[in-house]
Design an enzyme around this catalytic site. Structure first.
Site, PDB file in Angstrom:
ATOM      1  N   PRO A  88       0.814  -1.216   0.000  1.00 46.60           N
ATOM      2  CA  PRO A  88       0.000   0.000   0.000  1.00 46.60           C
ATOM      3  C   PRO A  88       0.849   1.268   0.000  1.00 46.60           C
ATOM      4  CG  PRO A  88      -0.725  -1.527   1.716  1.00 46.60           C
ATOM      5  CD  PRO A  88       0.560  -2.059   1.176  1.00 46.60           C
ATOM      6  N   GLU A 115       3.676  -8.307   8.935  1.00 48.33           N
ATOM      7  CA  GLU A 115       3.753  -6.842   9.085  1.00 48.33           C
ATOM      8  C   GLU A 115       4.574  -6.207   7.976  1.00 48.33           C
ATOM      9  OE1 GLU A 115       1.725  -5.656  11.443  1.00 48.33           O
ATOM     10  OE2 GLU A 115       1.371  -7.806  11.730  1.00 48.33           O
ATOM     11  N   ARG A 153      -3.067  -8.799 -20.466  1.00 48.57           N
ATOM     12  CA  ARG A 153      -4.071  -8.549 -21.498  1.00 48.57           C
ATOM     13  C   ARG A 153      -3.620  -7.499 -22.522  1.00 48.57           C
ATOM     14  NH1 ARG A 153      -7.067  -4.161 -20.770  1.00 48.57           N
ATOM     15  NH2 ARG A 153      -8.930  -4.885 -21.845  1.00 48.57           N
ATOM     16  N   ASP A 168      -5.162   2.050 -26.016  1.00 47.93           N
ATOM     17  CA  ASP A 168      -4.809   3.417 -25.656  1.00 47.93           C
ATOM     18  C   ASP A 168      -6.004   4.354 -25.752  1.00 47.93           C
ATOM     19  OD1 ASP A 168      -2.274   3.208 -24.828  1.00 47.93           O
ATOM     20  OD2 ASP A 168      -1.341   4.024 -26.630  1.00 47.93           O
TER      21      ASP A 168
HETATM   22  N1  4GY Z   1      -2.928  -2.405  -1.339  1.00 46.27           N
HETATM   23  N2  4GY Z   1      -1.342  -2.811  -3.001  1.00 46.27           N
HETATM   24  C1  4GY Z   1      -1.134  -4.116  -1.300  1.00 46.27           C
HETATM   25  C2  4GY Z   1      -1.346  -4.750   0.003  1.00 46.27           C
HETATM   26  C3  4GY Z   1      -0.514  -6.371   1.631  1.00 46.27           C
HETATM   27  C4  4GY Z   1       1.654  -6.636   4.712  1.00 46.27           C
HETATM   28  C5  4GY Z   1       3.066  -5.980   2.804  1.00 46.27           C
HETATM   29  C6  4GY Z   1      -1.879  -3.077  -1.840  1.00 46.27           C
HETATM   30  O1  4GY Z   1      -0.318  -3.634  -3.203  1.00 46.27           O
HETATM   31  N3  4GY Z   1      -0.185  -4.437  -2.166  1.00 46.27           N
HETATM   32  O2  4GY Z   1      -2.288  -4.441   0.698  1.00 46.27           O
HETATM   33  N4  4GY Z   1      -0.428  -5.660   0.374  1.00 46.27           N
HETATM   34  C7  4GY Z   1       0.611  -6.017   2.565  1.00 46.27           C
HETATM   35  C8  4GY Z   1       0.493  -6.884   3.782  1.00 46.27           C
HETATM   36  C9  4GY Z   1       2.948  -6.837   4.024  1.00 46.27           C
HETATM   37  C10 4GY Z   1       1.937  -6.197   1.866  1.00 46.27           C
END
Ligand code: 4GY
Length: 262
Positions: A88, A115, A153, A168
């Protein structure tokens, strides 16, 4: 194009890659996918891949050594391979990034769990961090599948004939118009007459207007980035007028805000 996936849960990838368009792309040899279990790169007897965080706190952190060894092995086969960490905290994924990544020969996806990964993984082994959205998953696996699906895709030969070539202009920051198929009448809900008219000019005008209407209502942020012709702007004026009439003064600021913020 080659995708390597580093994960602690390899089985999560079996069915999604066997089905439908992705499965066919694999069968045709248009993509190659290798699933690598990070645990195989832990050298100790119990193949430990995580440990408690320095400084305390709850949960576990993925250790740097197994991930580092796995990535070094893959990179020794192809030095140009690009390592992508799904998190994230990454840059928001987009159609534009999917298009750019689709021209790279070899991508390595690192899927974190618990984590997260030791910061030195990112510092020493990761080229790029991508987020598929502002929410937290239990691991990077589903995010990796999203990115791989969006890239695949776009590869030549994966969709019918020239679909990816027109992709595009296809996306161009407008949402899709509504689609209908039989029956004409479903519980009194009818297909718009224009779609049965056989008048291709009228149909394409209707579709353009409905695409604009949807975008205006649901994603006005996209509309600002779309390539709009003077004709489009006229259609938008009509749409605004129609909405004011049907809503008796238009959507309230609150409603519009709710739609925009999702
Ligand atoms: N949103 N976009 C995501 C995610 C899980 C703890 C690191 C997201 O890309 N990945 O939520 N990943 C986390 C869980 C470790 C990844």
């Amino acid at each position: 194009m080659r995708f390597d996936i580093l994960t602690l849960f390899p089985r999560m990838f079996s069915s999604p890659f066997e089905e439908s368009i992705l499965g066919r792309a694999l069968e045709k040899g248009l993509v190659q996918i290798r699933i690598i279990n990070i645990r195989d790169f832990a050298l100790d007897k119990h193949q430990v891949v995580d440990d408690t965080p320095y400084g305390g706190g709850q949960g576990m952190v993925m250790k740097v050594e197994p991930i580092g060894r796995a990535i070094e092995k893959l990179k020794s086969e192809e030095a140009s391979a690009r390592v992508i960490h799904l998190t994230p905290q990454g840059k928001p994924f987009s159609q534009k990034r999917a298009r750019e990544l689709s021209s790279m020969p070899h991508l390595i996806f690192l899927c974190g769990r618990y984590e997260g990964v030791d910061e030195r993984v990112r510092e020493l082994f990761v080229d790029e961090e991508i987020s598929v959205g502002d929410y937290v998953l239990t691991g990077g696996e589903l995010a990796a599948m999203v990115v791989i699906d969006a890239i695949t895709r776009l590869l030549p030969g994966v969709l019918g004939s020239d679909r990816s070539a027109i992709e595009d202009s296809f996306f161009n920051f407008l949402l899709e118009y509504p689609q209908y198929t039989r029956p004409f009448d479903f519980r009194g809900s009818l297909v718009p007459d224009v779609l049965l008219s056989g008048n291709h000019l009228l149909i394409s005008q209707w579709r353009r207007k409905e695409a604009l209407r949807r975008t205006w209502i649901r994603r006005p942020d996209l509309l600002a980035r779309a390539d709009l012709t003077p004709g489009d702007r006229k259609l938008l004026e009509e749409i605004e007028k129609e909405h004011c009439e049907s809503q008796g003064g238009g959507l309230s600021a609150k409603t519009l805000n709710g739609l925009t913020q999702g």
